[in-house]
Design an enzyme around this catalytic site. Sequence first.
Site, short mmCIF file in Angstrom:
data_model
loop_
_atom_site.label_atom_id
_atom_site.label_comp_id
_atom_site.label_asym_id
_atom_site.label_seq_id
_atom_site.Cartn_x
_atom_site.Cartn_y
_atom_site.Cartn_z
N SER A 1 0.84 -1.19 0.00
CA SER A 1 0.00 0.00 0.00
C SER A 1 0.88 1.25 0.00
O SER A 1 1.69 1.42 -0.88
CB SER A 1 -0.97 -0.05 1.18
OG SER A 1 -2.02 0.86 1.00
N ASP B 1 -8.78 -4.26 -6.28
CA ASP B 1 -8.30 -3.53 -5.11
C ASP B 1 -9.09 -2.23 -4.95
O ASP B 1 -9.12 -1.41 -5.86
CB ASP B 1 -6.81 -3.22 -5.27
CG ASP B 1 -6.16 -2.72 -3.98
OD1 ASP B 1 -6.80 -1.91 -3.27
OD2 ASP B 1 -5.03 -3.13 -3.71
N HIS C 1 -7.44 -5.65 -0.95
CA HIS C 1 -6.30 -4.75 -0.90
C HIS C 1 -5.05 -5.54 -0.57
O HIS C 1 -4.80 -5.89 0.58
CB HIS C 1 -6.56 -3.67 0.15
CG HIS C 1 -5.54 -2.58 0.17
ND1 HIS C 1 -5.14 -1.90 -0.95
CD2 HIS C 1 -4.83 -2.05 1.20
CE1 HIS C 1 -4.24 -0.98 -0.61
NE2 HIS C 1 -4.04 -1.06 0.69
#
Length: 534
Positions: free
Chosen positions: A255, A474, A504
Amino acid sequence: MVGHVRAGAPAGAVLLLAGLLGGCGTSEDGKAAEGTDRGAASAPSSAAPPGASSATPSTPSPPPVLPAALTSQRPDWKHCTAPEGGSAPGGDWRCALVDVPLDYARPDGDTIGIALIRKKARDKDRRLGSMLFNFGGPGGSGVSILPRAAESYGYGKLNSRYDLVSFDPRGIARSAGVVCRTDKKQESALQNVDLTPDTATEKAAFMKDATDFGAGCAHRSGKVLPYVGTSNAARDMDLIRQVLGDEKLTYFGISYGTELGGTYAHLFPAKVGRTVLDAVVDPTADPVGHARNQATGFQRALENYFKDRGQDPKTGTRRIARLLEHIDQKPLPTDSGRELTESLAVTGIVTPLYSESSWPYLTRALDEAEKRGRGTLLLQLADSYNGRDKNGHYDTQSHAQRAVSCADSRPRPTVAEARALLPEFRKLSPVFGPFLAWDTAGWCARWPVAGEHDHPEVSAPGAAPVLVVGTTGDPATPYEGARKMADALGDGVGVLVTNKGEGHGSYGRSACVTSTVDAYFLDGKVPADGTTCS
């Protein structure tokens, strides 16, 4: 969300959510979060933040020459103490502090301590070195997350030949963590500030709260606030590499950790070792672009959720939009005695979209709100996202997230500019679009520190191959960002791996991605650019 949707802390947020889900039949194989909060318009200072590079975007400044007192440090590894709100990791985990310059433009000046955690490689005879992790946010504590993530996401296989290492980046948790407001102030903001203001009074309160947040950061953490940006965290990573005794940096970023990894590759291309970026932040996007990406990504995930339940996505979206309109007019009661506001309801809906395994809990929460007129489950989801414990104490991840984001980002959209985005964003997502449009104005409103750039520079000519893993479903870091990161890193550097799936992040969830990443880290096998997993 008091503003921004988080881009990071995937492992941390989902592990917290897993504890909340209890017996609802979900597993712990999900990941969570990318980041965006909110702020008012003001002309930013024209001065660059202290320590920022003045070089052109394509040419990084030469690495600073650091004093031997810093580069020759040897961490004093000791048993870890319990993090705030958690328990101490057992077994072979050890913790230490490493000193880094507060301001890399003045490497002989003041220092701050960066908290590290490590579990040594099990196979000492075949040890390859250290592997450094960042789990996202920004604002996630790697010291807290790594021990839990290592167990839940399969990093144990990597631990056979690597020391697993993570850290609290500067401004976060035990690394001179930024603190901006009290629990009481945070609770008041979450309950009383409307994140999609409709009236002049609501707009004034929205912008005042945003401005007050920045002022609180300056008051409580003013010394470190100018220095918490991503480029300085990347410089810290290179010093950590030297202190750990590694010739090159082996890195796993998730991320927001992908933005940090791309920034490191740009600043230190010759020191890039085996690197994987999973759940990739679009490096070409400015704050409005990130908000647009997330409106697209979360709406896509919501529609996939409805399809999975055999429901029409457009009908389901309209149903939730009507529910939110109702809650905006009349907040729902909860078992705790607190009310579920529209803003908290959106946060509660966002949270389980990070992981397909959490979708059953979203179903239960929506059923409770729509059929029983109560918001207990959505409020529990929002609390887990906002870092609130059962005693009403909030962690400071959202403080650090905002401080890092605003130190990085130069643009400061105005209220008028945010309002002008509303038609487009409502079309992108009737549920999430209005919140994300307003967020562009509130996130860094009158922030006391100027931002460093419009978007990060990640070009890394000459660097070793970097695996860039994007998941098609995602919600927080949409797949398109992975393509852009691979392109921006440069020919022969960015290697795109596509995971056809939901959620995610993909390592530990997709067997194909996990085996591909393991083969790269353990055996140096670089997959073909464009490899697809399903």
